[in-house]
Motif scaffolding. Structure first.
Motif, PDB file in Angstrom:
ATOM      1  N   ALA A 265       4.574  13.814  -6.539  1.00 32.80           N
ATOM      2  CA  ALA A 265       4.243  12.705  -5.645  1.00 32.80           C
ATOM      3  C   ALA A 265       3.812  11.479  -6.445  1.00 32.80           C
ATOM      4  O   ALA A 265       4.206  10.348  -6.133  1.00 32.80           O
ATOM      5  CB  ALA A 265       3.148  13.126  -4.670  1.00 32.80           C
ATOM      6  N   GLY A 266       3.006  11.685  -7.483  1.00 31.74           N
ATOM      7  CA  GLY A 266       2.571  10.560  -8.313  1.00 31.74           C
ATOM      8  C   GLY A 266       3.723   9.918  -9.054  1.00 31.74           C
ATOM      9  O   GLY A 266       3.837   8.681  -9.105  1.00 31.74           O
ATOM     10  N   ARG A 267       4.582  10.733  -9.632  1.00 32.14           N
ATOM     11  CA  ARG A 267       5.732  10.215 -10.384  1.00 32.14           C
ATOM     12  C   ARG A 267       6.704   9.483  -9.467  1.00 32.14           C
ATOM     13  O   ARG A 267       7.135   8.360  -9.760  1.00 32.14           O
ATOM     14  CB  ARG A 267       6.445  11.373 -11.081  1.00 32.14           C
ATOM     15  CG  ARG A 267       7.689  10.976 -11.868  1.00 32.14           C
ATOM     16  CD  ARG A 267       8.280  12.200 -12.556  1.00 32.14           C
ATOM     17  NE  ARG A 267       9.476  11.875 -13.303  1.00 32.14           N
ATOM     18  CZ  ARG A 267      10.713  11.911 -12.805  1.00 32.14           C
ATOM     19  NH1 ARG A 267      10.893  12.266 -11.536  1.00 32.14           N
ATOM     20  NH2 ARG A 267      11.747  11.608 -13.555  1.00 32.14           N
TER      21      ARG A 267
ATOM     22  N   LEU B 296       0.852  -1.189   0.000  1.00 29.63           N
ATOM     23  CA  LEU B 296       0.000   0.000   0.000  1.00 29.63           C
ATOM     24  C   LEU B 296       0.886   1.237   0.000  1.00 29.63           C
ATOM     25  O   LEU B 296       1.805   1.347   0.819  1.00 29.63           O
ATOM     26  CB  LEU B 296      -0.919   0.009   1.221  1.00 29.63           C
ATOM     27  CG  LEU B 296      -1.842   1.233   1.379  1.00 29.63           C
ATOM     28  CD1 LEU B 296      -2.784   1.372   0.190  1.00 29.63           C
ATOM     29  CD2 LEU B 296      -2.646   1.136   2.689  1.00 29.63           C
ATOM     30  N   TYR B 297       0.598   2.163  -0.908  1.00 30.90           N
ATOM     31  CA  TYR B 297       1.435   3.351  -1.087  1.00 30.90           C
ATOM     32  C   TYR B 297       0.564   4.593  -1.126  1.00 30.90           C
ATOM     33  O   TYR B 297      -0.590   4.556  -1.556  1.00 30.90           O
ATOM     34  CB  TYR B 297       2.222   3.255  -2.408  1.00 30.90           C
ATOM     35  CG  TYR B 297       3.102   2.045  -2.512  1.00 30.90           C
ATOM     36  CD1 TYR B 297       4.464   2.114  -2.253  1.00 30.90           C
ATOM     37  CD2 TYR B 297       2.567   0.803  -2.874  1.00 30.90           C
ATOM     38  CE1 TYR B 297       5.281   0.996  -2.351  1.00 30.90           C
ATOM     39  CE2 TYR B 297       3.358  -0.321  -2.961  1.00 30.90           C
ATOM     40  CZ  TYR B 297       4.720  -0.222  -2.705  1.00 30.90           C
ATOM     41  OH  TYR B 297       5.525  -1.342  -2.794  1.00 30.90           O
ATOM     42  N   LEU B 298       1.151   5.711  -0.696  1.00 30.43           N
ATOM     43  CA  LEU B 298       0.501   7.017  -0.788  1.00 30.43           C
ATOM     44  C   LEU B 298       1.111   7.759  -1.967  1.00 30.43           C
ATOM     45  O   LEU B 298       2.339   7.821  -2.103  1.00 30.43           O
ATOM     46  CB  LEU B 298       0.736   7.798   0.506  1.00 30.43           C
ATOM     47  CG  LEU B 298      -0.223   8.939   0.839  1.00 30.43           C
ATOM     48  CD1 LEU B 298      -1.646   8.409   1.033  1.00 30.43           C
ATOM     49  CD2 LEU B 298       0.249   9.648   2.112  1.00 30.43           C
TER      50      LEU B 298
ATOM     51  N   ALA C 247       1.722  13.184   0.490  1.00 27.06           N
ATOM     52  CA  ALA C 247       3.061  12.596   0.450  1.00 27.06           C
ATOM     53  C   ALA C 247       4.059  13.655  -0.045  1.00 27.06           C
ATOM     54  O   ALA C 247       3.661  14.709  -0.548  1.00 27.06           O
ATOM     55  CB  ALA C 247       3.074  11.372  -0.471  1.00 27.06           C
ATOM     56  N   HIS C 248       5.344  13.367   0.103  1.00 26.12           N
ATOM     57  CA  HIS C 248       6.390  14.273  -0.388  1.00 26.12           C
ATOM     58  C   HIS C 248       6.255  14.449  -1.901  1.00 26.12           C
ATOM     59  O   HIS C 248       5.989  13.494  -2.611  1.00 26.12           O
ATOM     60  CB  HIS C 248       7.763  13.675  -0.055  1.00 26.12           C
ATOM     61  CG  HIS C 248       8.906  14.384  -0.702  1.00 26.12           C
ATOM     62  ND1 HIS C 248       9.352  15.605  -0.264  1.00 26.12           N
ATOM     63  CD2 HIS C 248       9.682  14.055  -1.774  1.00 26.12           C
ATOM     64  CE1 HIS C 248      10.357  16.004  -1.032  1.00 26.12           C
ATOM     65  NE2 HIS C 248      10.582  15.082  -1.951  1.00 26.12           N
TER      66      HIS C 248
END
Length: 581
Positions: A566-568, A549-551, A556-557
């Motif tokens: 943050a998505g990349r 599980l990831y944010l 997130a940073h």
């Protein structure tokens, strides 16, 4: 609905769904029972993560609860014929690599760069027959100095040095945005190999230190001191200081007199567009067109994007690893990993089974500072505002200042502080700080001929009102009327030009867009909630206590703003973890 000028105030969320923004479920893939990766939320960060993962060969599906993709980067036709960037409204921070990697121009992204970009009109009494002064700033430094010299010749001379100083700090921080923070958990508790790998993430920090060199103490002060203290060391004129200070407090429940506000000042000057550092612009077709371009890039490589598919729960196996999600309709979708573009609070307090999260972690997430000062008001008008400080052209065509961020009630930093103090007492500001933008001044596709859409980013408005009052229609309209009264003082006739408006208070922003507390950054951009500590210490590398599980959102940073970083970054962390599985 209540009367508003000569038009109507539409109830929030009451508008019909326009044909040009209907759900894309069928067009962007049929729902399958299993994917390699699932992304919760089709905000711009979630779409960026999906686009990168799909390009890396990871079969990815995105599930969005609303009827339209984009999260806060969305275009909606709230009033017939008027297309609004309903939440976020300007573009600058999106990382240059994302433009190139995802081929966003190929997928339809078109930009309107603004020059000049900042306009601060004055309200000056006792100047009968004279046009009030104003401050207009753009990319021409000589012209900027001429404008500033109206208020202080000393400040005009200092301004280029200040810009160079801030640009150097932005240059130093730039590499930190494009990499995961140092993985402190791996460094403290991991194997020898994991510790060595975590050391490699120190490179951007060392690079930043080299750029700042001997001036590091002065730059440290920018990050920790009140914005006013920083600005006072450079300038003496209040109109210039207050104009610059708006960037220090925009979207933040803080005052330029409070320590730490200097960082947000930097956060809003470290962007750029099409190779121009610090440039800001409007997206052709509104901010939703950016989200559409990212989604188009993702689906062109095989990703699936579904709207009106609400994720109700993250599924965790008996071994403590993610195994997919459950949708609100009961459908189960299996996956190796799940990335959440939702806020940390929604992700970990509502969607993730609590038995798999350490109590200390849950407690830290529940204590995140999510205070928001923002009420966003979208206004349709039948003509351009006619400012006393810059009268309109005879035929009413847009002039250079109309394309700017127009700062109202921003002649003095004390005005900003008093507006903040009102909110601390549970009251909407009596004289709110207003950032007024008119994207249709450059993009006529957003409104009928001769008409315009206006974005009003107003603060300060508390989430919880004093004396037990609720943000009902009466309170919403009272604040919007107060804002319109303020604009009327600068641009007489504004209220008569209003065709309709859409009012989004902090609770509305939370309900419609899932922004906790109405916070546009998901949680405050304070130093105790950045880098190593975003969202919480030991969990700043996009991973969380549940394996798989990831944010990947603004919580997130490196934080909020339409940045995509943050998505990349999360996508690259996920891909590395999938390879090592």
């Amino acid at each position: 609905m209540a009367a508003c000028g000569r038009g109507l105030c539409r109830a929030v969320g009451a508008s019909p769904r326009p044909a040009w923004r209907r759900a894309h479920s069928d067009a962007r893939g049929r729902l399958k029972p299993e994917y390699d990766a699932v992304v919760i939320g089709a905000g711009h960060n979630g779409l960026v993560a999906a686009a990168y993962l799909q390009r890396l060969g990871v079969n990815t599906a995105v599930f969005e609860r609303r009827h339209v993709i984009g999260g806060a980067a969305v275009t909606e036709e709230i009033i017939p014929g008027f297309k609004f960037s309903r939440a976020s409204y300007l573009l600058s921070l999106l990382r240059p690599q994302i433009y190139a990697d995802l081929e966003l121009k190929k997928h339809g992204l078109r930009l309107h760069l603004r020059n000049p970009h900042s306009f601060t009109p004055m309200l000056e009494e006792g100047t009968a027959g004279k046009v009030p002064r104003s401050l207009l700033l753009g990319t021409d430094m000589a012209e900027n100095q001429k404008q500033i010299a109206q208020f202080s010749r000393k400040d005009a001379q200092a301004f280029p040095k200040y810009e160079a100083f801030m640009n150097r700090l932005a240059l130093a921080i730039d590499p930190l945005l494009d990499a995961a923070p140092v993985d402190m958990e791996a460094f403290q508790r991991g194997s020898l190999l994991q510790r060595l790998k975590s050391l490699s993430t120190l490179k951007p920090l060392l690079q930043a230190g080299r750029i700042l060199g001997a001036q590091l103490p002065q730059y440290y002060q920018v990050l920790t001191a009140p914005a006013v203290k920083v600005l006072d060391q450079w300038f003496e004129s209040e109109p210039l200081k207050a104009t610059l200070a708006t960037d220090a407090v925009i979207g933040a429940m803080t005052s330029p007199y409070i320590p730490g506000s200097g960082y947000v000042l930097l956060h809003h000057v470290m962007g750029g567009l099409e190779g121009m550092r610090g440039a800001w612009g409007y997206v052709q077709g509104g901010m939703g067109a950016l989200s559409d371009a990212i989604a188009s890039s993702a689906t062109a490589h095989g990703a699936s994007v579904f709207t009106e598919k609400t994720v109700a729960k993250v599924q965790v196996s008996s071994g403590g690893r993610v195994q997919g999600v459950v949708l609100q309709d009961g459908s189960e979708v299996r996956s190796k990993v799940v990335l959440s573009n939702a806020s940390p609070q929604i992700t970990f307090l509502k969607l993730t089974p609590q038995e798999w999260l350490p109590e200390e972690f849950v407690e830290r997430i529940s204590q995140l500072d999510t205070q928001s000062p923002v009420t966003k008001i979208n206004v349709a008008v039948d003509r351009l505002p006619d400012f006393l400080a810059a009268p309109n052209a005879p035929r009413g065509q847009p002039l250079p200042h109309h394309q700017c961020s127009i700062h109202l009630n921003c002649e003095d930093t004390l005005l900003l502080h008093r507006a903040f103090e009102d909110a601390m007492d549970g009251l909407p500001s009596h004289r709110p700080m207003i950032e007024l933008c008119i994207p249709s001044s450059l993009d006529p596709t957003l409104a009928p001929p001769g008409c315009h859409v206006i974005s009003l980013f107003t603060q300060y408005t508390p989430y919880t009102l004093a004396a037990g009052k609720a943000w009902d229609e009466q309170e919403r309209n009272a604040h919007a009327d107060r804002v319109c009264d303020c604009i009327e003082a600068y641009a007489p006739g504004f209220k008569r030009s209003v065709v309709g408006r859409d009012i989004l208070t902090p609770p509305d922003l939370e309900r419609v867009f899932g922004l906790p507390g109405g916070n546009i950054f998901h949680c405050a951009m304070a130093l105790d909630q950045l880098y190593f500590a975003r969202p919480v210490p030991l969990h700043s590398s996009y991973r969380c206590p549940v394996r798989g599980l990831y944010l990947c959102g603004s919580g997130a940073h490196p934080g909020g703003g339409v940045m995509g970083a943050a998505g990349r970054n999360a996508a690259h962390v996920v891909f590395r973890d999938l390879r090592s599985m």
